[in-house]
Design an enzyme around this catalytic site. Structure first.
Site, PDB file in Angstrom:
ATOM      1  N   HIS A   1     -10.327  12.503  76.498  1.00  0.00           N
ATOM      2  CA  HIS A   1     -11.038  12.807  77.744  1.00  0.00           C
ATOM      3  C   HIS A   1     -10.495  11.957  78.889  1.00  0.00           C
ATOM      4  O   HIS A   1     -10.223  12.480  79.981  1.00  0.00           O
ATOM      5  CB  HIS A   1     -12.530  12.552  77.567  1.00  0.00           C
ATOM      6  CG  HIS A   1     -13.322  12.679  78.830  1.00  0.00           C
ATOM      7  ND1 HIS A   1     -13.859  13.873  79.263  1.00  0.00           N
ATOM      8  CD2 HIS A   1     -13.656  11.768  79.777  1.00  0.00           C
ATOM      9  CE1 HIS A   1     -14.496  13.690  80.401  1.00  0.00           C
ATOM     10  NE2 HIS A   1     -14.381  12.413  80.737  1.00  0.00           N
ATOM     11  N   GLU A   2     -10.341  10.667  78.656  1.00  0.00           N
ATOM     12  CA  GLU A   2      -9.807   9.790  79.702  1.00  0.00           C
ATOM     13  C   GLU A   2      -8.361  10.155  80.027  1.00  0.00           C
ATOM     14  O   GLU A   2      -7.944  10.086  81.183  1.00  0.00           O
ATOM     15  CB  GLU A   2      -9.911   8.323  79.267  1.00  0.00           C
ATOM     16  CG  GLU A   2     -11.334   7.839  79.024  1.00  0.00           C
ATOM     17  CD  GLU A   2     -12.276   8.097  80.190  1.00  0.00           C
ATOM     18  OE1 GLU A   2     -11.810   8.152  81.345  1.00  0.00           O
ATOM     19  OE2 GLU A   2     -13.484   8.244  79.948  1.00  0.00           O
TER      20      GLU A   2
ATOM     21  N   HIS B   1      -8.252  12.813  82.533  1.00  0.00           N
ATOM     22  CA  HIS B   1      -8.330  12.360  83.924  1.00  0.00           C
ATOM     23  C   HIS B   1      -6.950  11.971  84.451  1.00  0.00           C
ATOM     24  O   HIS B   1      -6.628  12.216  85.614  1.00  0.00           O
ATOM     25  CB  HIS B   1      -9.275  11.164  84.034  1.00  0.00           C
ATOM     26  CG  HIS B   1     -10.722  11.519  83.931  1.00  0.00           C
ATOM     27  ND1 HIS B   1     -11.295  12.537  84.672  1.00  0.00           N
ATOM     28  CD2 HIS B   1     -11.727  10.990  83.182  1.00  0.00           C
ATOM     29  CE1 HIS B   1     -12.584  12.616  84.384  1.00  0.00           C
ATOM     30  NE2 HIS B   1     -12.864  11.705  83.476  1.00  0.00           N
TER      31      HIS B   1
ATOM     32  N   HIS C   1      -4.956  13.553  87.632  1.00  0.00           N
ATOM     33  CA  HIS C   1      -4.323  12.754  88.683  1.00  0.00           C
ATOM     34  C   HIS C   1      -2.880  13.201  88.912  1.00  0.00           C
ATOM     35  O   HIS C   1      -2.429  13.337  90.054  1.00  0.00           O
ATOM     36  CB  HIS C   1      -4.365  11.275  88.285  1.00  0.00           C
ATOM     37  CG  HIS C   1      -3.949  10.349  89.375  1.00  0.00           C
ATOM     38  ND1 HIS C   1      -3.648   9.027  89.152  1.00  0.00           N
ATOM     39  CD2 HIS C   1      -3.791  10.533  90.704  1.00  0.00           C
ATOM     40  CE1 HIS C   1      -3.306   8.449  90.284  1.00  0.00           C
ATOM     41  NE2 HIS C   1      -3.382   9.339  91.241  1.00  0.00           N
TER      42      HIS C   1
END
Length: 233
Positions: free
Chosen positions: A96-97, A100, A104
């Site tokens: 999940h991270e 991100h 980006h």
């Protein structure tokens, strides 16, 4: 009283339910090791590498569920259990991270909007409760125009927080969507293991919904107080 219960108490209870559910889902799936025995760090690296993400440092941070991605420092932080862990929960959170980080890289629009709102939201979060409390006290005991103005300022601060929480929803949902897809595509997690990943990430997503509902309820409550004061004037 009924309006206060609907706008304040119900969102508060919803938030407690969301926190309980995410804790329960995480504690359950952090005990289920993935068959591949890949660590959270390795999963995050693999997901980012497959998307062509470069230059992102993966670090270990203290605490539990303190995982986050910092787009300013280009740093992916994983809590110790998820950094070293091979559980379904650890892999889900790590991916999940990494999602991100992919957002980006590709310039995901809602992530850009959220980052733009961060400075204003930090200021709003730091002053909103104090300004609102002072405004309500002044209105209750003195009925002063200054109290009304303080409450109006608090409403503006809550409005900023509500917008930030609203924008956060698609950012978090999209990161989870990317994570789930990559875990299966890369063979990090087998399809029949995805139930644990879904449980963990879906429960985490509910906390963001609860945060938005709570902020919106507080804003509507303050707006009703302001509307009542205006009608009395």
């Amino acid at each position: 009283m009924l309006i206060w219960i609907i706008l304040i108490i119900v969102p508060m209870l919803f938030g407690l339910y969301a926190q309980t559910r995410v804790r329960s889902a995480y504690n359950k799936n952090v005990r289920i090791a993935s068959r591949g025995r890949i660590t959270g760090r390795e999963a995050a690296e693999a997901v980012m590498r497959s998307a062509g993400v470069q230059g992102v440092e993966i670090i270990k941070v203290p605490g539990e569920l303190t995982d986050h991605y910092d787009p300013i420092r280009r740093r992916l932080a994983l809590s110790e259990m998820n950094y070293h862990g091979t559980s379904l929960a650890a892999l889900g959170v790590a991916a999940h991270e990494a999602g991100h980080a992919i957002q980006h890289k590709v310039g995901y629009s809602m992530m850009k909007v959220r980052q733009t709102l961060v400075p204003a939201t930090q200021i709003a979060s730091s002053i909103s409760s104090y300004v609102i409390m002072a405004g309500i006290l002044l209105l209750s005991f003195a009925g002063s125009a200054f109290g009304y103005n303080l409450l109006a300022l608090g409403a503006w601060a809550l409005g900023v927080i509500v917008v930030f929480q609203l924008v956060t929803l698609p950012v978090e949902f999209d990161a989870s969507r990317r994570a789930k897809a990559q875990l299966v595509t890369l063979g990090i997690v087998e399809k029949d293991e995805m139930k644990g990943v879904h449980e963990t990430l879906d429960a985490a997503a509910l906390t963001y919904v609860a945060a938005f509902v709570a902020a919106l309820g507080s804003l509507l409550h303050i707006l009703l107080i302001l509307a009542g004061g205006r009608s009395r004037d």
